[in-house]
Enzyme design. Structure first.
Site, PDB file in Angstrom:
ATOM      1  N   CYS A 136       5.389  -1.787   0.310  1.00 32.39           N
ATOM      2  CA  CYS A 136       3.923  -1.719   0.246  1.00 32.39           C
ATOM      3  C   CYS A 136       3.467  -1.935  -1.203  1.00 32.39           C
ATOM      4  O   CYS A 136       3.795  -2.946  -1.801  1.00 32.39           O
ATOM      5  CB  CYS A 136       3.452  -0.384   0.829  1.00 32.39           C
ATOM      6  SG  CYS A 136       1.679  -0.275   1.141  1.00 32.39           S
ATOM      7  N   ILE A 137       2.749  -0.985  -1.795  1.00 33.44           N
ATOM      8  CA  ILE A 137       2.229  -1.138  -3.156  1.00 33.44           C
ATOM      9  C   ILE A 137       3.264  -0.741  -4.220  1.00 33.44           C
ATOM     10  O   ILE A 137       3.125  -1.097  -5.389  1.00 33.44           O
ATOM     11  CB  ILE A 137       0.924  -0.317  -3.341  1.00 33.44           C
ATOM     12  CG1 ILE A 137       0.184  -0.649  -4.651  1.00 33.44           C
ATOM     13  CG2 ILE A 137       1.224   1.181  -3.269  1.00 33.44           C
ATOM     14  CD1 ILE A 137      -0.353  -2.059  -4.726  1.00 33.44           C
TER      15      ILE A 137
END
Length: 224
Positions: A136-137
């Site tokens: 994800c991030i």
């Protein structure tokens, strides 16, 4: 003896902590691979607390370690006590907590600061040539700390399916090579032993996100 893998959390909840589904997927897949997860989080205050119904910040104060303990079912340690020598790999799930509590990416983007504890842990695993899984991030942490590394956060062209694609462009500005991958795929930077997958950076069915995280975990354990 199964591999011992540190899982670093950033709170509990997508908007101000670790993404719960991603964190759970990491723990399930580690179990399936016969690995032992050791969960850690920094003992610091969250940047803020977000009401997950309204999507708005509140006046409440919460602690990252205390909140992360919810996901770890209480079996968690202070990140300050992590010793890389006894561990085989590191995984950091996503969620806005990575960009708010482990770094200042949410406010400053490419000019962000990664918290010293988190930076020290990432550098220690990297120096020991032990694999690091990021989804994800969380690949932005590697983008900031390891210039020239290869990463994926999915695709670099924004659309309904990839609403956060501008993150890839920002990572390129930091000198990283971004590799476009589908949500069920991973990218392995062999030189830096970094394994990344997009997870909820993609607007995809949850089972595809779960499968992509499974591939990331499998590669991390294989490289350990």
């Amino acid at each position: 003896m199964g591999k011992r893998v540190a899982v670093v959390l950033a709170g509990c909840g997508v908007y101000d902590g670790s993404e719960i589904h991603e964190s759970s997927a990491v723990l399930v897949h580690l179990s399936r691979e016969g690995a032992q997860a050791e969960v850690y989080a920094p003992d610091v205050d969250q940047m803020h607390v977000v009401d997950h119904v309204k999507g708005q910040p509140t006046q409440e104060k919460r602690n990252v370690l205390v909140e992360s303990a919810r996901i770890a079912r209480g079996n968690i340690k202070d990140l300050a006590k992590l010793d890389v020598k006894g561990l085989d790999a590191l995984i950091i799930p996503g969620g806005f907590g990575v960009a708010k509590n482990l770094s200042t990416w949410a406010i400053q983007g490419k000019n962000c600061v990664v918290s010293k504890e988190v930076e020290d842990v990432l550098k220690a695993f990297h120096a020991a040539k032990k694999p690091i899984g990021l989804c994800c991030i969380s690949p932005v942490l590697a983008a900031k700390i390891f210039p020239g590394c290869e990463l994926t956060v999915g695709h670099d062209t924004e659309c309904e399916k990839w609403p956060y694609a501008k993150t890839a462009e920002t990572m390129k500005e930091l000198g990283c090579k971004h590799v476009n991958k589908h949500v069920t795929e991973v990218h392995v930077d062999v030189k830096n032993k970094l394994v990344t997958t997009s997870a909820f950076m993609c607007n995809a069915p949850i089972h595809e996100i779960y499968d992509g995280i499974g591939k990331m975990v499998k590669e991390v354990v294989r490289l350990a």
